[in-house]
Write an enzyme that holds these catalytic residues in place. Sequence first.
Site, PDB file in Angstrom:
ATOM      1  N   SER A  96       0.835  -1.198   0.000  1.00 54.10           N
ATOM      2  CA  SER A  96       0.000   0.000   0.000  1.00 54.10           C
ATOM      3  C   SER A  96       0.871   1.250   0.000  1.00 54.10           C
ATOM      4  CB  SER A  96      -0.881   0.020   1.255  1.00 54.10           C
ATOM      5  OG  SER A  96      -0.104   0.327   2.407  1.00 54.10           O
ATOM      6  N   ASP A  97       0.352   2.325  -0.572  1.00 56.95           N
ATOM      7  CA  ASP A  97       0.997   3.609  -0.327  1.00 56.95           C
ATOM      8  C   ASP A  97       0.864   3.899   1.163  1.00 56.95           C
ATOM      9  OD1 ASP A  97       2.292   5.994  -0.662  1.00 56.95           O
ATOM     10  OD2 ASP A  97       1.047   6.682  -2.298  1.00 56.95           O
ATOM     11  N   CYS A  98       1.739   4.740   1.687  1.00 60.94           N
ATOM     12  CA  CYS A  98       1.888   4.838   3.133  1.00 60.94           C
ATOM     13  C   CYS A  98       0.635   5.394   3.805  1.00 60.94           C
ATOM     14  CB  CYS A  98       3.132   5.648   3.468  1.00 60.94           C
ATOM     15  SG  CYS A  98       4.614   4.781   2.929  1.00 60.94           S
TER      16      CYS A  98
END
Length: 781
Positions: A295-297
Amino acid sequence: MVFRNKNPSLFKPFWVLSVLALLCLSNTGEARQPFACDPKNGLTRTLKFCRVTLPIHVRVRDLIGRLTLQEKIRLLVNNAIAVPRLGIQGYEWWSEALHGVSNVGPGTKFGGAFPGATSFPQVITTAASFNESLWEQIGRVVSDEARAMYNGGNAGLTYWSPNVNIFRDPRWGRGQETPGEDPVLAGKYAASYVRGLQGNGPGNRLKVAACCKHYTAYDLDNWNGIDRYHFNARVSKQDLEDTYDVPFKACVVEGKVASVMCSYNQVNGKPTCADPDLLKNTIRGEWRLNGYIVSDCDSVGVLYDNQHYTETPEEAAADTIKAGLDLDCGPFLAIHTEGAVKRGLLSEIDVNNALANTITVQMRLGMYDGEPSAQPYGNLGPRDVCTPAHQQLALEAARQGIVLLQNRGGTLPLSTSRHRTVAVIGPNSDVTVTMIGNYAGVACGYTTPLQGIARYSRTIHQVACRDVACSNNQLFGAAEIAARRADATVLVMGLDQSIEAEFRDRTGLFLPGLQQELVSRVARASRGPVILVLMSGGPIDVSFAKNDPRIGAILWVGYPGQAGGTAIADVLFGTTNPGGKLPITWYPESYLAKVPMVNMNMRANPARGYPGRTYRFYKGPVVFPFGHGLSFTRFHHKLAKAPSQLSIPLLSSSSINSTIFATTKALKVTHTDCNSLTLGLHIDVENTGTMDGTHTLLVFSSSPAGKYWSDGKQLVGFKKVHVPAGSQQRVVVGLHVCKHLGVVDQFGVRRVPMGEHQILIGEDLKHSISLQADLGDIIKS
């Protein structure tokens, strides 16, 4: 390299630092915690997952079988915990290597043995080179330096780069990180850079693990009150297949990337990190990703906290893992996954499957093979970072990425005999960190534009604006005086990260503040030729300069990296003949009023006053078009060999609906053997000028008009070729019929139109190829 000398103690010669660092490394290495499966560790050397002779999938299964549920869950996040009883140290997954090893993200640290790393030009700049071999070479250098830092305990081996999103809207603050607006260009960049980074060695071994991000249709950060955390990108199946997904598919299928990152935004109402159609079915299923999805952060937290996609956090954890997410950048899965398992929303087998993907990548990297010095790449160390060869490549990349936009009356190149004094003016005239853009690390050193020009002539320097915001004109008078005294004037203007950056989309396309006034006033005052140098990631509306007869030449240099000043000066004085081409359309400011940034449609809708996006679909006025770029010499093209017609073989199992075929005049790519449909264009490139040059040959195609697709041109291939003056070189551009001559209909189905396809070679040559299919007995009514 030339180091900034305002504080010499900060810039000791790099070889001195490296020698000192080697001493530090030898002293600290013995105290460092051992790597996993270190043979010196009697605790682990007998464990099955440490046996390097076994197949990786056997080792992975053994390791997962030894973990408790709680341990497994704490391995689902970027700051994975240590498991001391198995000799496993904690691991930070988040490192970045967009255009050099970066200190963005906690996985990489500079200092000690590694005070810096080679900082290449920002991606949009190297994309302008249209040079696949250069991109792969940069990737190899970056991964050499990354491995060296890993061996020294300063970095990980998983790098969340490159960014291959389409640069759809000129306002996007992160467009600078991308290879531009064209999906074929972005796809070729993605595959080339990933191959360079990963090495893709024997037995599926990896040098480092790359990650293509941000999947998908992510290209808005913060515009007009709408941010990436709340944005729902409404995208047609046609645009998804034809534009947004193309570079990601190339990453996985051609580059064999080890990871894909899902984005913050929703696509058609679903968060990308919780959409099984995007993750499990497309990335891992259709494209067959051999790796992990991250996932993106904090985007898992975002889909619950900001988008309110699920009622409970446990549902969010379950939905993402079951959709195909393997790793969370952020703490969300560590906190809520156990609750999801206890509530029956998720099984432990689902957790095991996610871990199998991440641990497999770690094992392909050799991270469970013990001390790295005994492994491939184990000999890399501080001496392999910021080497002269690496820094020379950074310079060459900057040279190749510079685009000559205008050269009225042969203003350039300047002459060292006639232009002995040069006024160097502007807020970007003596910058350092501005040149490396965002997601950069600590450069080996810098050569500023002023320093580069000073190698060729005496300079008179005036900043004129204290920064790119250029909010007052009190210093403009001094700049005008400098221009009157000099034999030539170079204005280094443009943008920086205060104007375009992550979470900072632009509000307009003009030069910021009073920069335009400065350029015009200095141009009027100058007694010699005036050259405008533009530093930026995105396009700038400089119509005023383009139309000003006193401004002889315009250069776009992007963010040219640590050696940018040398590269700029080399082009200004003709040591380098520019060969870069724009990877983005430069729109006029008026374009923005017609195009809300939230409108994801690529194709024009004249009935609604929507002009479309990128050169493929926009037909309105431009400041400079995609693919534009001049040279100090002239090139001519001749077609030496190319087919004029091609018969399309059909699969014997195909059943073609005659009614649909009669309507579309196009075959589905699934009805033909695409692997056999390749052809070569043999093109002679002649340099008819008086100066050696490296030519960027662009080849476009235009399909027969169809009711369900655009008949505009699209890039299908490109080649970089060096041609001495008065000679010619033959190049072969390979075309894949299904990929390059195909179209995508409104249902997202890729087809190959029958009929005449126009091939546009450079700006002076056209060729027609007729595609025909013998439908025979396989037509079905």
